[in-house]
Design an enzyme around this catalytic site. Sequence first.
Site, PDB file in Angstrom:
ATOM      1  N   GLU A   1      12.216   2.621  14.145  1.00 45.57           N
ATOM      2  CA  GLU A   1      11.426   3.626  13.920  1.00 45.57           C
ATOM      3  C   GLU A   1       9.807   3.627  14.614  1.00 45.57           C
ATOM      4  O   GLU A   1       9.960   2.847  15.873  1.00 45.57           O
ATOM      5  CB  GLU A   1      10.754   3.595  12.150  1.00 45.57           C
ATOM      6  CG  GLU A   1      10.228   1.949  12.033  1.00 45.57           C
ATOM      7  CD  GLU A   1      10.037   1.867  10.592  1.00 45.57           C
ATOM      8  OE1 GLU A   1       9.882   2.807   9.625  1.00 45.57           O
ATOM      9  OE2 GLU A   1       9.682   0.915  10.195  1.00 45.57           O
TER      10      GLU A   1
ATOM     11  N   ARG B   1      -7.734 -21.215  -1.709  1.00 48.87           N
ATOM     12  CA  ARG B   1      -6.604 -20.587  -0.866  1.00 48.87           C
ATOM     13  C   ARG B   1      -5.446 -21.541  -0.829  1.00 48.87           C
ATOM     14  O   ARG B   1      -5.787 -22.799  -0.638  1.00 48.87           O
ATOM     15  CB  ARG B   1      -6.999 -20.583   0.634  1.00 48.87           C
ATOM     16  CG  ARG B   1      -5.955 -20.080   1.668  1.00 48.87           C
ATOM     17  CD  ARG B   1      -6.560 -20.020   2.852  1.00 48.87           C
ATOM     18  NE  ARG B   1      -5.547 -19.800   3.813  1.00 48.87           N
ATOM     19  CZ  ARG B   1      -4.687 -20.310   4.495  1.00 48.87           C
ATOM     20  NH1 ARG B   1      -4.561 -21.515   4.128  1.00 48.87           N
ATOM     21  NH2 ARG B   1      -3.827 -19.767   5.304  1.00 48.87           N
TER      22      ARG B   1
ATOM     23  N   HIS C   1      -1.120 -21.094  -0.140  1.00 50.42           N
ATOM     24  CA  HIS C   1       0.183 -20.179  -0.028  1.00 50.42           C
ATOM     25  C   HIS C   1       0.601 -19.802  -1.130  1.00 50.42           C
ATOM     26  O   HIS C   1       1.245 -18.702  -1.281  1.00 50.42           O
ATOM     27  CB  HIS C   1       1.063 -20.634   1.085  1.00 50.42           C
ATOM     28  CG  HIS C   1       0.579 -20.746   2.527  1.00 50.42           C
ATOM     29  ND1 HIS C   1      -0.681 -21.497   2.878  1.00 50.42           N
ATOM     30  CD2 HIS C   1       1.076 -20.026   3.388  1.00 50.42           C
ATOM     31  CE1 HIS C   1      -0.618 -21.120   4.048  1.00 50.42           C
ATOM     32  NE2 HIS C   1       0.215 -20.250   4.359  1.00 50.42           N
TER      33      HIS C   1
ATOM     34  N   LYS D   1       6.363  -1.587   1.693  1.00 50.31           N
ATOM     35  CA  LYS D   1       5.245  -1.269   2.505  1.00 50.31           C
ATOM     36  C   LYS D   1       4.097  -2.351   2.416  1.00 50.31           C
ATOM     37  O   LYS D   1       2.992  -2.112   1.548  1.00 50.31           O
ATOM     38  CB  LYS D   1       4.783   0.424   1.901  1.00 50.31           C
ATOM     39  CG  LYS D   1       3.980   1.049   2.629  1.00 50.31           C
ATOM     40  CD  LYS D   1       4.149   2.643   2.650  1.00 50.31           C
ATOM     41  CE  LYS D   1       3.009   3.380   3.291  1.00 50.31           C
ATOM     42  NZ  LYS D   1       3.057   3.054   4.848  1.00 50.31           N
TER      43      LYS D   1
ATOM     44  N   ARG E   1       8.420   4.301  -4.720  1.00 48.49           N
ATOM     45  CA  ARG E   1       8.370   3.253  -3.369  1.00 48.49           C
ATOM     46  C   ARG E   1       7.160   2.252  -3.649  1.00 48.49           C
ATOM     47  O   ARG E   1       7.315   0.913  -3.379  1.00 48.49           O
ATOM     48  CB  ARG E   1       7.917   4.043  -1.987  1.00 48.49           C
ATOM     49  CG  ARG E   1       8.199   3.162  -0.990  1.00 48.49           C
ATOM     50  CD  ARG E   1       7.979   3.736   0.357  1.00 48.49           C
ATOM     51  NE  ARG E   1       6.861   4.509   0.471  1.00 48.49           N
ATOM     52  CZ  ARG E   1       6.357   5.324   1.692  1.00 48.49           C
ATOM     53  NH1 ARG E   1       7.293   5.475   2.478  1.00 48.49           N
ATOM     54  NH2 ARG E   1       5.127   5.956   1.580  1.00 48.49           N
TER      55      ARG E   1
ATOM     56  N   TYR F   1       0.572  -1.330  -0.132  1.00 51.70           N
ATOM     57  CA  TYR F   1      -0.011  -0.015  -0.042  1.00 51.70           C
ATOM     58  C   TYR F   1       0.746   1.298   0.157  1.00 51.70           C
ATOM     59  O   TYR F   1       2.035   1.167   0.148  1.00 51.70           O
ATOM     60  CB  TYR F   1      -0.969   0.005   1.255  1.00 51.70           C
ATOM     61  CG  TYR F   1      -0.211   0.443   2.545  1.00 51.70           C
ATOM     62  CD1 TYR F   1       0.484  -0.507   3.050  1.00 51.70           C
ATOM     63  CD2 TYR F   1      -0.751   1.443   3.099  1.00 51.70           C
ATOM     64  CE1 TYR F   1       1.103  -0.343   4.433  1.00 51.70           C
ATOM     65  CE2 TYR F   1       0.014   1.811   4.479  1.00 51.70           C
ATOM     66  CZ  TYR F   1       0.765   0.917   5.122  1.00 51.70           C
ATOM     67  OH  TYR F   1       1.344   1.233   6.277  1.00 51.70           O
TER      68      TYR F   1
ATOM     69  N   LEU G   1      11.026   1.654   7.183  1.00 52.25           N
ATOM     70  CA  LEU G   1      10.503   2.039   5.719  1.00 52.25           C
ATOM     71  C   LEU G   1      11.217   3.224   5.279  1.00 52.25           C
ATOM     72  O   LEU G   1      11.473   4.038   6.124  1.00 52.25           O
ATOM     73  CB  LEU G   1       9.041   2.213   5.967  1.00 52.25           C
ATOM     74  CG  LEU G   1       8.256   2.548   4.933  1.00 52.25           C
ATOM     75  CD1 LEU G   1       7.676   1.435   4.087  1.00 52.25           C
ATOM     76  CD2 LEU G   1       6.970   3.287   5.042  1.00 52.25           C
TER      77      LEU G   1
HETATM   78  N1  PDD Z   1       2.836   5.295   7.552  1.00 55.81           N
HETATM   79  N2  PDD Z   1       7.571   3.825   8.964  1.00 55.81           N
HETATM   80  C1  PDD Z   1       6.421   3.092   8.980  1.00 55.81           C
HETATM   81  C2  PDD Z   1       6.310   1.667   9.396  1.00 55.81           C
HETATM   82  C3  PDD Z   1       5.106   3.664   8.390  1.00 55.81           C
HETATM   83  O1  PDD Z   1       4.135   3.035   8.304  1.00 55.81           O
HETATM   84  C4  PDD Z   1       5.246   4.994   7.749  1.00 55.81           C
HETATM   85  C5  PDD Z   1       3.968   5.656   7.146  1.00 55.81           C
HETATM   86  C6  PDD Z   1       6.429   5.675   7.769  1.00 55.81           C
HETATM   87  C7  PDD Z   1       6.656   7.112   7.326  1.00 55.81           C
HETATM   88  O2  PDD Z   1       6.673   6.965   5.946  1.00 55.81           O
HETATM   89  P1  PDD Z   1       6.148   8.311   5.064  1.00 55.81           P
HETATM   90  O3  PDD Z   1       7.030   9.168   5.569  1.00 55.81           O
HETATM   91  O4  PDD Z   1       6.389   7.719   3.599  1.00 55.81           O
HETATM   92  O5  PDD Z   1       4.669   8.452   5.437  1.00 55.81           O
HETATM   93  C8  PDD Z   1       7.598   4.972   8.264  1.00 55.81           C
HETATM   94  C9  PDD Z   1       1.560   5.579   6.786  1.00 55.81           C
HETATM   95  C10 PDD Z   1       1.275   6.978   7.249  1.00 55.81           C
HETATM   96  C11 PDD Z   1       0.513   4.634   7.028  1.00 55.81           C
HETATM   97  O6  PDD Z   1       0.680   3.363   7.390  1.00 55.81           O
HETATM   98  O7  PDD Z   1      -0.525   5.170   7.473  1.00 55.81           O
END
Ligand code: PDD
Length: 288
Positions: free
Chosen positions: A182, A102, A104, A149, A53, A34, A206
């Site tokens: 993070e 289903r 895997h 992501k 990304r 996503y 991320l």
């Molecule tokens: N999340 N690290 C993680 C685990 C994240 O889920 C996000 C962002 C970031 C920051 O990335 P960016 O600056 O590109 O938004 C870092 C989004 C906002 C979400 O999951 O809603």
Amino acid sequence: MNPQIVYLDGEFMPMNEARVSPMDRGFLFGDGVYEVIPVYQRQVFEWAAHLARLKYSLKATSINNPLSDEAWLDMINQLIKRHDWADQFIYLQVSRGVQIPRDHMPAADLTPTVYAYTNPLKPVADHILQHGIKVISLEDIRWLRCDIKALTLLPNVMAKLQAQAAGVDDVILVRADGSVSEGSASNLFMVKDQTLITPPNSHKILPGITRLVIEKLARRHHIDLIERDIQQDELNSADELWLTSSTKEALPITQLNGQAVGSGKPGSVWQTLRQHYQAYKNEILNPN
Ligand code: PDD
């Protein structure tokens, strides 16, 4: 109020009419990726970086990219157009598709499911800008491909629940070896002696787009910035800590594990960077 219009597999429709098969691999396996993309004054912010990304996440998971670069942007602009909000954020997800039965092992010929919708992007509340947020540190129990992501956010959801149970706003995730990664949905910056420090890109975090913009602005305004691993014990003597994300920009952390961070108030480097960030948004929106 009119129902929100969403995009699903090539069509725009009211959200309450959108239907996805329960056999979608996104639903059964969390098999998908996503993006969350901010929109300021009806213009997509840092589109090239978000698209790059998205493509990276799709490639890493061997999910076919279902749309051309132009089609992605066109779809997002159509979503923006269909809603009145000046500032929005787009959520879009691509799952590997529907597969019966289903298994895997993904079938070779799946058509990815694409879903996107938009929300009003609210400014961060004044009391947070004035007083900052409280966090706890927590063991980072996630997998070692946090650079993707991915839809699978159960550890992040559990971290949020632990923050709530501890009466704080968020968490700082720390690996078992003591290195800081993070936030639960954000990147981390530390300020020490006027230098900005953030963990380097790796499979442990991320590659945040907000982080990228902050790095660009730090370079432009001659603020020292180092990418290096941060050890958990360093957090206790940090002058400032921030969490950064597309929906919140940079949030100052003023309390960690019950102790004040720095002066216990949002710091001066954060204030400066925040001003540069707002100016950068205006510059992008009103070139020349
Ligand atoms: N999340 N690290 C993680 C685990 C994240 O889920 C996000 C962002 C970031 C920051 O990335 P960016 O600056 O590109 O938004 C870092 C989004 C906002 C979400 O999951 O809603």
